[in-house]
Design an enzyme around this catalytic site. Structure first.
Site, PDB file in Angstrom:
ATOM      1  NE  ARG A 155      -6.360  57.528  51.401  1.00  0.00           N
ATOM      2  CZ  ARG A 155      -6.093  56.710  52.423  1.00  0.00           C
ATOM      3  NH1 ARG A 155      -5.386  57.123  53.456  1.00  0.00           N
ATOM      4  NH2 ARG A 155      -6.516  55.452  52.408  1.00  0.00           N
ATOM      5  CG  ASP A 157       5.133  57.030  54.667  1.00  0.00           C
ATOM      6  OD1 ASP A 157       4.519  57.548  55.616  1.00  0.00           O
ATOM      7  OD2 ASP A 157       4.925  55.862  54.281  1.00  0.00           O
ATOM      8  NE  ARG A 204      -4.721  51.260  58.025  1.00  0.00           N
ATOM      9  CZ  ARG A 204      -4.033  52.207  57.406  1.00  0.00           C
ATOM     10  NH1 ARG A 204      -4.388  52.598  56.210  1.00  0.00           N
ATOM     11  NH2 ARG A 204      -2.993  52.784  57.989  1.00  0.00           N
ATOM     12  CB  CYS A 209       0.586  59.117  53.066  1.00  0.00           C
ATOM     13  SG  CYS A 209       2.017  58.270  53.718  1.00  0.00           S
ATOM     14  CG  HIS A 266      -1.521  53.071  51.119  1.00  0.00           C
ATOM     15  ND1 HIS A 266      -2.897  52.951  51.184  1.00  0.00           N
ATOM     16  CD2 HIS A 266      -1.168  53.911  52.143  1.00  0.00           C
ATOM     17  CE1 HIS A 266      -3.342  53.671  52.214  1.00  0.00           C
ATOM     18  NE2 HIS A 266      -2.326  54.254  52.799  1.00  0.00           N
ATOM     19  CD  GLN A 295      -2.133  58.336  51.039  1.00  0.00           C
ATOM     20  OE1 GLN A 295      -2.636  57.937  52.086  1.00  0.00           O
ATOM     21  NE2 GLN A 295      -2.103  59.619  50.712  1.00  0.00           N
TER      22      GLN A 295
END
Length: 337
Positions: free
Chosen positions: A317, A231, A108, A272, A135, A138
């Site tokens: 997740r 987001d 990440r 998210c 991502h 996600q």
């Protein structure tokens, strides 16, 4: 039957077919059920997993850690002070070292090139926990959540409202197009995704029969949406641009008025996380002090409504990351997809 996922890395959604992504989503639903019934599923017994984090994280770190442990693997966290990717040691050299010690690597950070180099030189599966461009983990959680709620994906319409140039918008655009979900990116013209990305989404949509729309027009963009997704307005590393983003995106705040513009009563809300929906954070307080806002990309009313599924989405997740790691590193029987 050969496991077609075994040894593969998970770097961006476009690397996978519609059938493969759907398999991972359905496998995640299966693993979620096993976890809820407390049935052991230790597909990665004795494996060692490196978790490389150049960017901080709550959900991604927690999800990879718990998923690895549930699968019987040992996760080892290496933060930005522990790894020197490209600074004191090249990504290639780091990849070779870590690949000789670990069975799988999560990354990440900022650079998509870095995660792709890790995959090229480590010799083990590498999983993208987030880069500036994509991502993908996600997305598995998002579309599992949508499928759990609606019982299907095809034929649904998703409207992403907010910053159209960030990694979540990129990934939603491409993944929706692959999976046959009609998608609108609803954002000011200044924040439209790159044309090359829109062209790629159009190409994927032709195969899946999805429709793609990128528009600054909120009414047009959210009409008929089954899912409203937003987001944060300012991504990590862009904090200097807060004022500009607020000015651009305040009209795109997800509030009850915007939710009503879908003209549907069963539209769900996704985010998210983290979300700036109240003043319970230091950043929220700073924004109020500087700009007079008590809520940013989503109002507290929408965030706490029955339509909001962001915490189910957050839990997912873990289940989807678990499916991805088990499929790419575990000895599974997987029918051809």
């Amino acid at each position: 039957m050969e496991n077609i996922f075994y040894g593969k890395s998970f770097l961006k959604e476009i690397d996978f077919t519609r059938e493969e992504l759907l398999y991972l989503i359905d496998f995640a639903a299966h693993l979620k059920e096993l976890k809820q019934k407390n049935i052991s599923h230790r597909y990665l017994e004795g494996k060692n997993i490196a978790l490389l984090f150049e960017k901080t994280s709550t959900r991604t770190r927690a999800a990879f850690t718990t998923a690895a442990i549930d699968l019987g693997a040992h996760p080892e966290y290496l933060g930005k002070n522990d790894i020197q990717l490209g600074k004191k040691e090249s990504v290639e050299d780091t990849a070779k070292v870590l690949g000789s010690m670990f069975d799988g690597i999560e990354y990440r950070g900022f650079s998509q090139k870095a995660v792709e180099a890790l995959a090229e030189f480590s010799g083990v599966p590498v999983w993208n926990g987030l880069t500036d461009e994509w991502h993908p983990t996600q997305m598995l959680a998002d579309f599992l959540t949508i499928k759990e709620h609606f019982g299907k994906l095809e034929g649904l319409t998703l409207a992403y409202v907010g910053d159209g140039r960030n990694n979540v918008a990129h990934s939603l655009l491409i993944t929706s197009a692959i999976l046959g979900v009609t998608i609108s990116i609803v954002t000011p013209e200044e924040l439209f995704p790159e044309k090359s990305l829109i062209d790629l989404a159009d190409k994927c949509a032709k195969q899946s029969q999805a429709k793609i729309l990128v528009t600054a027009d909120i009414d047009q963009g959210v009409a008929g949406a089954d899912i409203i997704y937003t987001d944060v307005w300012v991504s990590m590393g862009e904090e200097a641009g807060f004022k500009e983003r607020i000015d651009l995106l305040l009209p795109y705040q997800v509030n009850q008025n915007l939710m009503a513009k879908t003209k549907k009563t069963d539209t769900i809300f996704l985010h998210c996380l983290p979300a700036f929906h109240d003043l319970a954070t230091e950043v929220g307080e700073e924004i109020k002090e500087k700009y007079g806002l008590t809520e940013m990309e989503v109002t507290d009313e929408v965030f706490r409504s029955n339509q909001a599924l962001q915490f189910q989405q957050a839990e997912n997740r873990m289940h989807t990351i678990k499916a991805m790691m088990a499929a790419t590193l575990g000895e599974l029987f997987i029918p051809k997809v």
